[in-house]
Design an enzyme around this catalytic site. Structure first.
Site, PDB file in Angstrom:
ATOM      1  N   LYS A  42       0.780  -1.211  -0.012  1.00 47.15           N
ATOM      2  CA  LYS A  42       0.149   0.153   0.056  1.00 47.15           C
ATOM      3  C   LYS A  42       0.957   1.212   0.079  1.00 47.15           C
ATOM      4  CE  LYS A  42      -3.857   2.481   0.868  1.00 47.15           C
ATOM      5  NZ  LYS A  42      -4.929   2.330   1.526  1.00 47.15           N
TER       6      LYS A  42
ATOM      7  N   THR B 181       0.774  11.506  -1.144  1.00 45.42           N
ATOM      8  CA  THR B 181       0.104  12.501  -2.140  1.00 45.42           C
ATOM      9  C   THR B 181      -0.286  13.686  -1.213  1.00 45.42           C
ATOM     10  OG1 THR B 181      -0.736  10.248  -2.754  1.00 45.42           O
ATOM     11  CG2 THR B 181      -2.241  12.261  -3.038  1.00 45.42           C
TER      12      THR B 181
ATOM     13  N   HIS C 107      -4.770  10.130   7.853  1.00 47.57           N
ATOM     14  CA  HIS C 107      -5.260   9.257   8.777  1.00 47.57           C
ATOM     15  C   HIS C 107      -6.216   9.736   9.566  1.00 47.57           C
ATOM     16  CE1 HIS C 107      -2.077   7.107   7.022  1.00 47.57           C
ATOM     17  NE2 HIS C 107      -1.196   7.621   7.511  1.00 47.57           N
TER      18      HIS C 107
END
Length: 263
Positions: free
Chosen positions: A49, A101, A139
């Site tokens: 990931k 990102t 997150h």
């Protein structure tokens, strides 16, 4: 044969891929996203990931799997600080990693005087103690930063959607292009997600063990936000969104998505 796979401690990942930890096909490790980005750069992992921006830099070696993507619909990384700001040209800003990102998006929309890169769980503390002026958070912290007396300046996912009219691709599961079992691997990821959706209670302790936030309600909210239809199988809109981001990075390969059957 066992494949090395790295996932993040984010609730959406530990929820979706909980079942892989009992699948002998995989040797699973949990590390923060920037570490996974760096390991993918070194080709240390068969499957990982990683940030979607990082994927744009690794198109020669990795292909994106259509299961496990995290896309934000009008939401994404947030710029936060002690006070609201509309410009960061004279400010110091913290990021969870150079290859994330979130960092790419900040540079797409803003500039700043100085950047600090640190583990994502240190960003709010660095803002509070004055080490940095602002931070770009990812997150579960996006749901709790206001409890620390911090305020939101911008949501980079909202800015992205306003400009491109597409959801924001944040991260995805990539696999080395030369793996012979891509169909089987993708099917296993899909089945793990289906198991989690059918038995969410069985994943809870494991998810909470690795999450920054320990409140089950916050963790559930995070999962509901980022485990979407595009996580189960990329939609046509999701594919367009990722293609758009790849084009914005200046790195684009027509063969970036694994398209074999797996359901």
């Amino acid at each position: 044969m066992s494949y090395s796979i790295g996932i993040s401690p984010c609730p959406n990942d530990t929820f979706a891929f909980y079942a892989l930890f009992t699948d002998l096909m995989f040797d699973v490790s949990i590390q923060d996203l920037q570490t996974l980005n760096q390991r993918a750069q070194k080709k240390e992992l068969d499957i990982a990931k990683i940030s979607m921006f990082q994927f744009s830099q690794l198109l020669d070696d990795y292909i994106l799997l259509p299961v496990g993507c995290a896309l934000g619909h009008g939401i994404g990384p947030k710029i936060i600080g002690k006070t609201h700001a509309t410009s960061f040209e004279n400010k110091c800003v913290a990021f969870a990693g150079k290859d994330t990102t979130a960092h790419f998006l900040f540079d797409l929309f803003f500039t700043c005087k100085e950047k600090v890169f640190c583990p994502y769980f240190e960003i709010t503390q660095k803002i509070q103690d004055g080490t940095v002026d602002y931070g770009v958070i990812i997150h579960e912290t996006r749901f709790t930063f206001d409890n620390l007396g911090l305020v939101e300046c911008y949501d980079l996912g909202a800015l992205w959607e306003q400009q491109f009219h597409l959801p924001l691709p944040l991260g995805g599961i990539v696999a080395k292009r030369n793996l012979v079992d891509l169909e089987k691997i993708t099917k296993s990821l899909f089945e793990s997600l289906q198991y989690a959706k059918k038995h969410p209670a069985k994943t809870l302790d494991f998810v909470l063990e690795h999450s920054i936030e320990k409140d089950p309600k916050i963790v559930k909210k995070h999962i509901e936000t980022y485990v979407t239809e595009d996580t189960q199988q990329l939609t046509p809109t999701g594919i367009l969104a990722i293609q758009c981001l790849l084009e914005q990075t200046g790195h684009f390969d027509k063969n970036w998505l694994y398209s074999g059957a797996y359901v």
